[in-house]
Design a protein around this motif. Structure first.
Motif, PDB file in Angstrom:
ATOM      1  N   LEU A  37       0.832  -1.204   0.000  1.00  0.00           N
ATOM      2  CA  LEU A  37       0.000   0.000   0.000  1.00  0.00           C
ATOM      3  C   LEU A  37       0.868   1.256   0.000  1.00  0.00           C
ATOM      4  O   LEU A  37       0.615   2.197  -0.771  1.00  0.00           O
ATOM      5  CB  LEU A  37      -0.934  -0.005   1.203  1.00  0.00           C
ATOM      6  CG  LEU A  37      -1.819   1.224   1.410  1.00  0.00           C
ATOM      7  CD1 LEU A  37      -2.562   1.600   0.140  1.00  0.00           C
ATOM      8  CD2 LEU A  37      -2.793   0.994   2.561  1.00  0.00           C
ATOM      9  N   LEU A  38       1.900   1.292   0.830  1.00  0.00           N
ATOM     10  CA  LEU A  38       2.778   2.454   0.859  1.00  0.00           C
ATOM     11  C   LEU A  38       3.515   2.613  -0.467  1.00  0.00           C
ATOM     12  O   LEU A  38       3.723   3.743  -0.947  1.00  0.00           O
ATOM     13  CB  LEU A  38       3.777   2.321   2.010  1.00  0.00           C
ATOM     14  CG  LEU A  38       3.178   2.416   3.420  1.00  0.00           C
ATOM     15  CD1 LEU A  38       4.236   2.108   4.473  1.00  0.00           C
ATOM     16  CD2 LEU A  38       2.574   3.788   3.666  1.00  0.00           C
ATOM     17  N   GLY A  39       3.888   1.500  -1.081  1.00  0.00           N
ATOM     18  CA  GLY A  39       4.527   1.575  -2.390  1.00  0.00           C
ATOM     19  C   GLY A  39       3.622   2.203  -3.427  1.00  0.00           C
ATOM     20  O   GLY A  39       4.065   3.010  -4.261  1.00  0.00           O
ATOM     21  N   SER A  40       2.327   1.854  -3.384  1.00  0.00           N
ATOM     22  CA  SER A  40       1.388   2.435  -4.343  1.00  0.00           C
ATOM     23  C   SER A  40       1.143   3.917  -4.066  1.00  0.00           C
ATOM     24  O   SER A  40       0.859   4.692  -4.981  1.00  0.00           O
ATOM     25  CB  SER A  40       0.062   1.661  -4.330  1.00  0.00           C
ATOM     26  OG  SER A  40      -0.646   1.840  -3.120  1.00  0.00           O
ATOM     27  N   LEU A  41       1.264   4.343  -2.816  1.00  0.00           N
ATOM     28  CA  LEU A  41       1.134   5.766  -2.488  1.00  0.00           C
ATOM     29  C   LEU A  41       2.312   6.566  -3.047  1.00  0.00           C
ATOM     30  O   LEU A  41       2.159   7.741  -3.397  1.00  0.00           O
ATOM     31  CB  LEU A  41       1.033   5.947  -0.979  1.00  0.00           C
ATOM     32  CG  LEU A  41      -0.337   5.630  -0.366  1.00  0.00           C
ATOM     33  CD1 LEU A  41      -0.246   5.487   1.148  1.00  0.00           C
ATOM     34  CD2 LEU A  41      -1.354   6.700  -0.749  1.00  0.00           C
ATOM     35  N   CYS A  42       3.471   5.941  -3.131  1.00  0.00           N
ATOM     36  CA  CYS A  42       4.643   6.617  -3.715  1.00  0.00           C
ATOM     37  C   CYS A  42       4.445   6.906  -5.205  1.00  0.00           C
ATOM     38  O   CYS A  42       5.088   7.814  -5.753  1.00  0.00           O
ATOM     39  CB  CYS A  42       5.895   5.760  -3.535  1.00  0.00           C
ATOM     40  SG  CYS A  42       6.485   5.649  -1.839  1.00  0.00           S
ATOM     41  N   ARG A  43       3.574   6.163  -5.850  1.00  0.00           N
ATOM     42  CA  ARG A  43       3.381   6.297  -7.301  1.00  0.00           C
ATOM     43  C   ARG A  43       2.205   7.193  -7.666  1.00  0.00           C
ATOM     44  O   ARG A  43       1.814   7.275  -8.842  1.00  0.00           O
ATOM     45  CB  ARG A  43       3.203   4.909  -7.924  1.00  0.00           C
ATOM     46  CG  ARG A  43       4.438   4.020  -7.780  1.00  0.00           C
ATOM     47  CD  ARG A  43       4.280   2.720  -8.551  1.00  0.00           C
ATOM     48  NE  ARG A  43       3.296   1.829  -7.926  1.00  0.00           N
ATOM     49  CZ  ARG A  43       3.583   0.951  -6.979  1.00  0.00           C
ATOM     50  NH1 ARG A  43       4.811   0.847  -6.515  1.00  0.00           N
ATOM     51  NH2 ARG A  43       2.647   0.156  -6.467  1.00  0.00           N
ATOM     52  N   GLN A  44       1.598   7.871  -6.691  1.00  0.00           N
ATOM     53  CA  GLN A  44       0.446   8.730  -6.990  1.00  0.00           C
ATOM     54  C   GLN A  44       0.855   9.929  -7.847  1.00  0.00           C
ATOM     55  O   GLN A  44       1.925  10.517  -7.648  1.00  0.00           O
ATOM     56  CB  GLN A  44      -0.190   9.218  -5.698  1.00  0.00           C
ATOM     57  CG  GLN A  44      -0.864   8.137  -4.888  1.00  0.00           C
ATOM     58  CD  GLN A  44      -1.974   7.450  -5.656  1.00  0.00           C
ATOM     59  OE1 GLN A  44      -2.965   8.071  -6.053  1.00  0.00           O
ATOM     60  NE2 GLN A  44      -1.798   6.155  -5.899  1.00  0.00           N
ATOM     61  N   THR A  45       0.005  10.275  -8.802  1.00  0.00           N
ATOM     62  CA  THR A  45       0.280  11.429  -9.661  1.00  0.00           C
ATOM     63  C   THR A  45       0.030  12.745  -8.940  1.00  0.00           C
ATOM     64  O   THR A  45       0.518  13.787  -9.362  1.00  0.00           O
ATOM     65  CB  THR A  45      -0.583  11.366 -10.932  1.00  0.00           C
ATOM     66  OG1 THR A  45      -1.972  11.311 -10.565  1.00  0.00           O
ATOM     67  CG2 THR A  45      -0.233  10.134 -11.757  1.00  0.00           C
TER      68      THR A  45
END
Length: 339
Positions: free
Chosen positions: A19-27
């Protein structure tokens, strides 16, 4: 700061990592993340620390108190004008926050939520569980993420609320199960606006095996009775269908066993089983077509029965303890804990 993302975690460091990894990829940037360790025996502090250079992330700990108090604790340490509640078993597409920002820019509201979906990387069992939780034949389509004519009640796996409203209503209650629906009911009952944001969807892993899934839906059945007690009139026909299904399946099986005993040399005992077999065939065909997988179709049959009958058994137990024996919400289920 506009957005604070609150993530309660209980013994799920691997999920927190994703989940934290996907937050790093937010536009969309400029948000904070608050992770609350809810008395875990397997903490995720090391995981959170690895993201401290890429995210504005804060790690908090508390004794195990359940998901509601954990979220409230996180919000108390948040700075955003909006708080976004996520379950740790979710993964976000890159445009998740941008979709929320766009919706609020077009038509502001006090609370919101989005649908969930299964990712291609999920296991066959997770995809089967996702099917059973969103199919019209198991839930009436109420969790499929489509717009509805009545009021929208966001769920805590993907839920946002204006901070001022959160504080005004006191946040989540101490309910062990159904606390997110309880909060949504209170938001709408207080006259605040709540909308579905169709494009703000998440990948939701739900449970990773059938044993955990059964416990989850069993607790959901319990929660429905508790919610009706707290918010009279909120129970709809669709909420009672799993109980009807459970009683019906058990009744048909008993009839088949009686016929087998009374008329052992004939095939009459198969007649009561026909509706069950037709339901199995319907679920298998529909899920296989939708997922393009015979394996998922097979697992979807198991997941569907577990979902409907697990919920049904929980509903019946709660009805007996609370409505017949008159026990209160916490003494009736004091041995059930958040997991």
């Amino acid at each position: 700061m506009k957005y604070s993302i609150i993530i309660p975690v209980y013994n799920r460091p691997d999920e927190a990592d994703e989940l934290l990894g996907s937050l790093c990829r937010q536009t969309l940037s400029g948000f904070e993340v608050v992770v609350v360790e809810d008395g875990s025996s397997v903490p995720c502090k090391d995981v959170v620390d690895r993201y401290s250079s890429r995210l504005d992330v804060k790690y908090l700990e508390q004794e195990n108190g359940g998901p509601g108090p954990a979220r409230n604790y996180g919000v108390a340490h948040a700075k955003g004008d909006y708080v976004i509640i996520l379950d740790s078993d979710c993964v976000l597409p890159e445009g998740y926050l941008a979709a929320i920002d766009a919706e609020l820019g077009k038509n502001p509201c006090d609370a919101f939520g989005g649908p969930d979906a299964a990712n291609e990387s999920f296991t066959s069992i997770q995809k089967a569980i996702n099917y059973s939780m969103t199919s019209f034949f198991t839930t009436g389509g109420i969790r499929g993420g489509k717009k509805k004519m009545d009021k929208f009640f966001p769920r805590s796996f993907n839920m946002g609320i204006r901070r001022a409203v959160y504080d005004e209503l006191g946040g989540f209650s101490k309910m062990r199960f159904g606390e997110d629906i309880d909060f949504s009911y209170r938001i709408v009952e207080a006259g605040y606006t709540s909308r579905l944001f169709p494009e703000a969807w998440v990948w939701h892993k739900r449970r990773t095996d059938f044993d955990k899934f059964f416990k989850q839906v069993f607790n959901s059945g319990i929660a429905r009775i508790n919610l009706e007690k707290r918010h009279p009139g909120t129970m709809k026909l669709v909420h009672m269908l799993p109980m009807v299904f459970t009683v019906g399946v058990l009744g048909l099986i008993v009839c088949a066993l009686l016929l087998r005993f009374l008329i052992p040399d004939e095939g009459w005992f198969m007649i009561p089983l026909i509706p069950i077999m037709l339901f199995i065939l319907l679920i298998f065909c529909d899920s296989t077509i939708r997922t393009r997988s015979l394996v998922i179709g097979y697992y979807a049959v198991i997941a569907s029965f577990l979902q409907l009958m697990g919920y049904g058994f929980g509903f019946l137990k709660a009805w007996w303890l609370r409505c017949v024996l008159g026990k209160d919400e916490f003494t009736a289920f004091e041995k059930n804990f958040y997991d």
